[in-house]
Design an enzyme around this catalytic site. Structure first.
Site, PDB file in Angstrom:
ATOM      1  N   HIS A  78     -22.942 -15.288  -3.334  1.00  0.00           N
ATOM      2  CA  HIS A  78     -23.333 -16.713  -3.440  1.00  0.00           C
ATOM      3  C   HIS A  78     -23.924 -17.230  -2.122  1.00  0.00           C
ATOM      4  CE1 HIS A  78     -19.142 -16.606  -2.171  1.00  0.00           C
ATOM      5  NE2 HIS A  78     -19.279 -17.825  -1.675  1.00  0.00           N
ATOM      6  N   CYS A 162     -26.983 -28.883 -33.234  1.00  0.00           N
ATOM      7  CA  CYS A 162     -25.829 -29.230 -34.066  1.00  0.00           C
ATOM      8  C   CYS A 162     -26.248 -30.108 -35.249  1.00  0.00           C
ATOM      9  CB  CYS A 162     -24.791 -29.951 -33.215  1.00  0.00           C
ATOM     10  SG  CYS A 162     -25.481 -31.359 -32.336  1.00  0.00           S
TER      11      CYS A 162
END
Ligand SMILES: Cc1cc2nc3c(=O)[nH]c(=O)nc-3n(C[C@H](O)[C@H](O)[C@H](O)COP(=O)(O)O)c2cc1C
Length: 418
Positions: A78, A162
């Site tokens: 990272h 959805c």
């Protein structure tokens, strides 16, 4: 022409939202603009978008949580990624990654990268409408606006996976690419983004007008609307609330996201729309290429027979009122006005005619752009010319990408003060 993101090092991260299916399109578009891209995907994200597809399209391995714990890495992944990147784009950003980020939780590769990054971050959220409207999500989202390195791109309204129609769709990849290029132009050496237009209302006009001759014929011009739309988006990315009054545009639909669009296709409609909204604006950016002449009366209910066309068109024309001049005459002393003048001829002619126009129209700044030079001006990605004002100031502006010119013009308007 070099891409908008030529040589920029961009990390694209995808979270666990169904909008992650669009992340490969974003990666592909960034590569086409010249960016070097590395991808990160969360564990939920990897269920929804193929890390193999992201690796292929980015021409780099797609990094996941397990890669953070690879013992062959000499430095924490990272940190290495954070130091490499010029820009981090999180698209889509899920509700849970957003929560981790604003609460400083570094669990997982993306979460720790978000905390380690010192470059600008573009965050394009996506989720179901009820999730988006939840007070906890709204609270977290609003906290992103306090971070000067972050450009939050709110979800758009539409049909969601959805089956609900409402706010929640991720910004279109083409709009995210535009925002990415804008972010690189807005960032200072510490990665902080200029947001000097936050809280300001800006009225922009863009595109050509169409003046009807009969029910099917019209006169128009070659303006694409690119300059005006990019000015509008640059102002939006810098925090302004933007009304865009526009004629027929030849720009991607995605470039209109986040703007309050008011279509006004004829010079008459544009005049009504602009004058109605002028008093509410802190700045008016008059970029539309409004027709110079129109029919005094046109019969829009039928098509003139070919044989009558020449005779009918030989008369019955009127001059279109000068819209920039009307705006200049009505503006308050606090309102800034930028005008554009598309002119032809050598520099001496441009300057002479530009000076006359600046005087007559009452604007703060007049961008004189030549329309007879190759690869710039009307219907091109580039624009340049002469910037006149404030007062006697005159400056040659080299041809640059219209997005870069948009930011330059906004800087100069900002410098005029309130
Ligand atoms: C099919 C599916 C679709 C989902 N879509 C979304 C979404 O659009 N936005 C969102 O915030 N969460 C969505 N979720 C829930 C997240 O995947 C879940 O909160 C997960 O913990 C996110 O983890 P991440 O942020 O590490 O990727 C979805 C879950 C599933 C199973």
């Amino acid at each position: 022409m070099a891409g908008l993101l030529q040589g920029q090092r961009v990390i694209v991260a995808a979270c666990g939202s169904i909008a992650a299916v669009k992340t490969p399109l974003l990666v592909s578009a960034l590569i086409k603009e010249g960016a070097q891209v590395r991808c990160v995907v969360t564990s939920s994200g990897s269920q929804l978008v193929s890390p193999v597809a992201l690796a292929c399209l980015s021409r780099n391995p797609c990094l996941q949580d397990a890669d953070q714990w690879d013992p062959s890495r000499p430095r924490p992944l990272h940190i290495e990624l954070a130091e490499w990147a010029d820009l981090l784009i999180v698209a889509p950003l899920s509700a849970s990654s957003l929560a981790r980020w604003v609460h400083g939780d570094g669990q997982g590769l993306l979460a720790s990268l978000l905390l380690a990054c010192e470059c600008p971050v573009l965050a394009a959220s996506a989720m179901n409408t009820a999730m988006w409207q939840h007070p906890a999500v709204q609270r977290n989202w609003s906290r992103l606006h306090d971070d000067p390195r972050v450009l939050p791109l709110a979800p758009q309204a539409g049909l969601l996976a959805c089956d609900r129609v409402g706010t929640g769709r991720m910004a279109d990849p083409e709009c995210i690419v535009l925002a990415a290029a804008s972010t690189m132009l807005q960032a200072d050496s510490e990665g902080k983004l200029r947001s000097d237009w936050r809280g300001k209302r800006v009225l922009v006009s863009a595109g050509p007008t169409r003046e009807p001759l009969d029910s099917v014929r019209l006169i128009s011009n070659r303006s694409s609307g690119r300059m005006g739309v990019l000015l509008a988006q640059a102002a939006r990315f810098r925090g302004a609330d933007v009304d865009l009054v526009h004629g027929p545009l030849t720009v991607p639909d995605a470039w209109l996201e986040g703007l309050h669009c008011l279509p006004a296709f004829s010079s008459a409609a544009m005049e009504v729309c602009l004058l109605e909204r002028q008093s509410r604006a802190d700045a008016v950016l008059m970029c539309a290429a409004v027709a110079d002449v129109r029919r005094e009366r046109s019969d829009n209910s039928s098509k003139l027979p070919k044989g009558e066309l020449m005779e009918t068109m030989a008369q019955g024309w009127e001059q279109v009122p000068d819209l920039l001049q009307s705006l200049g005459a009505r503006r308050s002393s606090q309102q800034h006005l930028l005008g554009f003048a598309a002119l032809a001829g050598d520099d001496e002619t441009l300057l002479r005619r530009g000076r006359e126009k600046l005087q007559a129209k009452g604007c703060d700044l007049l961008m004189v752009n030549p329309v007879d030079r190759p690869d710039q001006g009307l219907d091109s990605d580039l624009n340049g010319g002469w910037l006149l004002g404030p007062g006697e100031r005159e400056e040659a502006i080299p041809a640059v990408h219209k997005l870069a010119l948009a930011h330059d013009l906004l800087d100069r308007l900002s410098q005029l003060g309130d």
